[in-house]
Design an enzyme around this catalytic site. Structure first.
Site, PDB file in Angstrom:
ATOM      1  N   TRP B 319      69.528  26.509  18.594  1.00  0.00           N
ATOM      2  CA  TRP B 319      69.257  27.536  19.589  1.00  0.00           C
ATOM      3  C   TRP B 319      67.792  27.958  19.524  1.00  0.00           C
ATOM      4  CZ3 TRP B 319      67.455  32.564  19.488  1.00  0.00           C
ATOM      5  CH2 TRP B 319      67.595  33.277  20.669  1.00  0.00           C
ATOM      6  N   HIS B 320      67.235  27.989  18.312  1.00  0.00           N
ATOM      7  CA  HIS B 320      65.857  28.438  18.173  1.00  0.00           C
ATOM      8  C   HIS B 320      64.854  27.445  18.723  1.00  0.00           C
ATOM      9  CE1 HIS B 320      67.553  31.467  15.463  1.00  0.00           C
ATOM     10  NE2 HIS B 320      66.474  32.154  15.760  1.00  0.00           N
ATOM     11  N   GLY B 321      65.237  26.184  18.781  1.00  0.00           N
ATOM     12  CA  GLY B 321      64.304  25.218  19.340  1.00  0.00           C
ATOM     13  C   GLY B 321      64.870  23.828  19.223  1.00  0.00           C
TER      14      GLY B 321
END
Lengths: 471, 468
Positions: B319-321
């Site tokens: 989700w963060h990248g």
């Protein structure tokens, strides 16, 4: 009772604190918002040395592409109330917090602002080197000399804040030198500068060298240019309140620089500078009106131009071509007593043919004079040189063939352009008749045609197109 | 459009607040949607259709799902839920992960990955998760669907949390948009939170970020420089994100929607589980409520729990990248959590709290090295340099320069990591009568003025015509 009293008091003190804070913040924000809206927009920022964004026009295209919003943001940013005051406040806070950088500029010692040396673009550097070598091989008879001027942080690291990391630019310059020195004399400047460090070599607030720095460079380089009689040059202060590009970039405005110009003690010649862009001849290399403006370094030639020609009344057959960036602008003042002609070409803005220029101006010497920061990042020198070295024979053949077709636009060009052309050819005949005699008649023909079209840009373009078609 | 810009602070926000204030309460949700759309368009007008699609689609999907639930058609409701979630995830995946998976596949087959990068719609990770929360809350019967489009649309797009969170859940927001009230106490407290957030973002995070950028640009780092760089980044990330969350929470409160805090002094956590109760709380809650608990949560076998945790942390990382470094970072935290929960449970009690905090912070900071590095290779290189891998010794001139020039920022940042400063200021305004109030107000106002000068100053650039 006392207990209930504090119980009552506590929330009200908290509320008061909240209330005052919020109201103050809202008043500040509101004042700035309304003030920015009401105050008239500024067109130009002296401190930043640039034009400021104006209100964007709303259209469905700009709305859809998003440019409307980005333009609106720039506009609001640029026209915020008290912009320069906020900036000064920021710089003061930065310094109070112990920082030594602002806007990517080091706030150095003794009031020096120092730009960070550019990290070189290796590909561009190698290509420039390759093209310079090819250029020398094509014109082996021209006396060529090269120098790259390091930035202040590279020569005087002791001016940097302690321990400030900088890219080692002297190594970069050494790299270029090693790749060229077998073919072209390459002079490094750092020793000359350091030996003269009691004088100011670089401006405190600008990224350029001072006239004194340029003089040191001249002394270091003149032997290679074949200048063995040194004139004595006398400095003259023309401005004492110069705030240069680094002051603008950092927002640091607590220093002013002095601008000096030099003149030889015995000025036994006369000269004029020809500006092809305005077609003016001015009997000086200095543009004193620029001293009234923000960027006082422009006193030298009024800034950069694609090409400039200086002609003197000397009659020694020496004609110097300089490939340069703005560092050379303050260097030319020391060359005047030694050349009949000095041609300055700034490859970043130059789109004409170097070959033609070399013959029409009867060039005998070539100087490559750049700051390393420009050389490390700019590919236009290689572009200009590659035009000169690529397929010389064919190009001149093609140009000769299209001479007839290009005659029409050349004739229709303005009369002043035609005049210049005539002037150019007559001078070159008188000055260096011996020099051009080796050239074939066909080449001679092309030369004069090119010299004419060089003055009138449209016809030059046309000729280029027709040359391409022919080839 | 970021909150810490001139456009937002001195143009958008005043205009939006005045507009929102003067319309009747019943019309406020509609106005909120309109100003939120302008807010989104200001930053990223080309992806406005993506946001509009998400609003309309999730309203319709919620309507269908709710009606199926009402009829008791469990099976069909499940399919409807899955379809709706799938569409949301596809939207996210299409923009965020296409390049990553295509690149990884290409590399697997020995081809060079294509270099075209799709621009990411601003805030898509956040508003998509808000939308999924709406769907799943209806499905899990934590909230009823809404017939009123305005309610759903305002929940998905309200501008304070639109582009950077906190990821509020629908069950917490339902019904609040019918007639939002602007009260004086909300306005006052919200403004205060906003100013604090602005301070964290502009004065701390941006300064730390500049220092970190300076260190990253070095050709090689002495060991201490690499440690310093890691610390700068870790603090920058915290103050950037926490500052942004504070501003969002403050703005939401001004508009009449109090939201829970998103950060709770994470760098004084005494364990990884504790850290995730304090760091980006809304994201942790989202994964707990919509992934971990539906998968079985803690009420299953140890093996299954470990698997669930790994799934959650793999997803958190992604989700963060979209990069392997983020996958590793997620697994790093997941692995540490599993270790902490199952292997070191009893050992933890024996260690003094200060040591537990120090170890936790160290492990979290090392995790951030993978978070900020563009590739696994460069992350490992950074860690090697932390132990002298660059051959520049433990300490050199650059270390001294970066430490000395950022010392005040660093000290301020470290103090702000703990609750003591905030407590002191609060106590001042509570207890010391008028004098204390004046001091604390003065602190806030000076900070606010400093923030403005930094915001204006960072937009300062001289146009170097004929530069060289």
């Amino acid at each position: 009772m006392a207990y209930s009293f504090t119980e009552k008091k506590r929330p009200s003190a908290r509320l008061m604190q909240h209330r005052i804070t919020a109201i103050c913040a809202a008043v500040i924000a509101g004042t700035i918002a309304v003030g920015s809206l009401v105050l008239p927009d500024r067109a130009f920022s002296d401190e930043e040395n640039r034009t400021l964004a104006q209100a964007p026009k709303l259209s469905s295209a700009s709305l859809q592409s998003g440019t409307f919003f980005s333009d609106l943001s720039s506009y609001l940013q640029d026209q915020i109330m008290g912009r320069d005051i906020w900036m000064r406040l920021k710089v003061a806070e930065t310094q109070m917090a112990g920082m030594h950088e602002s806007g990517d500029v080091y706030l150095g010692k003794n009031g020096y602002l120092l730009e960070k040396p550019a990290i070189p673009d290796q590909k561009k550097i190698d290509r420039s080197i390759e093209q310079i070598r090819a250029f020398k091989e094509q014109y082996p008879d021209l006396n060529m000399v090269m120098t790259l001027v390091p930035c202040a942080a590279a020569v005087f690291p002791e001016l940097l804040p302690d321990g400030a990391p900088v890219h080692d630019q002297l190594t970069d310059i050494g790299y270029v030198r090693n790749k060229l020195v077998d073919l072209i004399p390459f002079i490094e400047m750092q020793t000359a500068f350091r030996n003269d460090s009691m004088n100011q070599i670089y401006y405190r607030t600008d990224h350029h060298w001072t006239s004194r720095g340029a003089l040191d460079a001249f002394q270091a380089i003149r032997w290679e240019l074949g200048i063995d009689t040194a004139e004595y040059f006398v400095p003259m202060t023309v401005s004492a309140d110069f705030e240069g590009t680094l002051a603008s970039r950092s927002g640091c405005h607590n220093q002013k620089d002095t601008v000096e110009v030099y003149r030889p003690e015995n000025e036994n010649y006369q000269y004029y500078t020809y500006y092809p862009d305005s077609q003016e001849r001015i009997p000086s290399i200095f543009v004193t009106e620029k001293l009234e403006e923000k960027d006082k370094y422009q006193v030298f030639f009024g800034g950069n131009h694609p090409v400039l020609t200086v002609r003197t009344t000397l009659d020694n057959g020496k004609s110097l071509l300089i490939f340069k960036d703005s560092y050379a602008n303050s260097f030319v003042q020391f060359l005047l007593p030694y050349y009949e002609r000095i041609v300055l070409v700034d490859p970043r803005y130059y789109y004409e043919d170097i070959k033609t220029l070399i013959t029409s101006e009867a060039i005998t010497d070539v100087l490559f004079l750049y700051s390393m920061n420009t050389f490390a990042a700019d590919g236009s020198l290689a572009d200009v040189l590659s035009q000169a070295t690529a397929e010389t024979e064919e190009a001149s053949m093609a140009a000769a063939e299209t001479e007839d077709s290009s005659a029409d636009p050349a004739e229709t060009a303005s009369s002043s352009a035609a005049e210049t052309g005539a002037e150019t050819s007559s001078v070159s005949e008188a000055g260096t008749g011996a020099e051009t005699s080796s050239a074939s008649p066909a080449e001679n023909g092309t030369d004069s045609a090119d010299a004419e079209s060089g003055a009138a840009e449209e016809s030059a373009d046309q000729q280029e197109v027709s040359a391409e078609e022919a080839g | 459009m970021a909150f810490s810009t001139i456009s937002f602070l001195f143009a958008f926000l005043p205009a939006a607040l005045i507009l929102y204030r003067i319309v009747p309460e019943r019309a406020r949700a509609v106005i909120l949607i309109l100003i939120s759309l302008v807010f989104y368009a200001w930053g990223d007008v080309r992806h406005l259709p993506v946001l509009l699609f998400s609003m309309v689609f999730n309203y319709v999907a919620g309507l269908e799902l709710g009606l199926l639930k009402q009829k008791g058609a469990k099976r069909r409701a499940k399919y409807a839920m899955m379809l709706a979630v799938a569409v949301n995830l596809f939207l996210l995946g299409y923009y965020k992960y296409t390049g990553f998976f295509a690149g990884s596949l290409a590399r697997m087959f020995g081809r060079a990955p294509s270099s075209s990068v799709m621009p990411l719609p601003i805030g898509i990770s956040f508003f998509t998760f808000s939308a999924i929360s709406y769907i799943l809350d209806i499905y899990l019967e934590r909230a009823r669907y809404s017939r009123d489009f305005v309610q759903v649309a305002a929940y998905i797009c309200m501008f304070p949390k639109l582009i950077s969170g906190p990821i509020v859940q629908y069950k917490d927001m339902k019904g609040r948009f019918t007639a939002p009230k602007m009260t004086m106490s909300n306005f006052l407290a919200g403004t205060q939170k906003f100013v604090v957030g602005l301070f964290k973002k502009v004065l701390l995070a941006d300064a730390l970020g500049a220092a970190f950028a300076g260190i990253s640009a070095l050709d090689g780092m002495a060991a201490a420089t690499a440690w310093l760089g890691m610390i700068f980044y870790s603090l920058q990330l915290f103050f950037d994100f926490a500052g942004y969350s504070d501003m969002a929470i403050g703005l939401a409160q001004i508009l009449g929607f109090p939201i829970d805090k998103n950060f709770d002094y994470p760098y004084i956590s005494d364990g990884i589980a504790d850290f995730w109760r304090r760091w980006h709380i809304s994201l942790g809650r989202w994964f707990r409520d919509y992934v971990y608990i539906p998968l079985g949560g803690n009420r299953c076998s140890t093996g299954r729990q470990i698997l669930n945790l790994l799934v959650v942390w793999l997803l958190t990382g992604l989700w963060h990248g979209a990069a392997w470094t983020f996958v590793f970072w997620g697994i790093w935290h997941g692995g540490l959590l599993i270790l902490e929960r199952f292997a070191l449970k009893n050992l933890r009690e024996l260690i003094p709290k200060a040591v537990r905090i120090a170890v936790t912070v160290l492990l979290v900071f090392i995790g951030w090295v993978f978070f900020f590095s563009p590739s696994m290779g460069s992350a490992l290189l950074w860690i090697r340099q932390m132990f002298g891998g660059a051959g520049l010794g433990i300490w050199n001139g650059a270390t001294g320069y970066f430490l000395r020039t950022n010392l005040i920022t660093l000290i301020a940042a470290v103090i702000c990591c703990g609750p003591n400063l905030g407590r002191t200021v609060t106590n001042l305004s509570y207890q010391k009568g008028r004098f204390g109030v004046i001091i604390s107000v003065a602190v806030y106002i000076v900070l606010f003025l400093c923030c403005i000068s930094y915001i204006v100053g960072s937009s300062y650039n001289s146009f170097l015509y004929f530069q060289f």
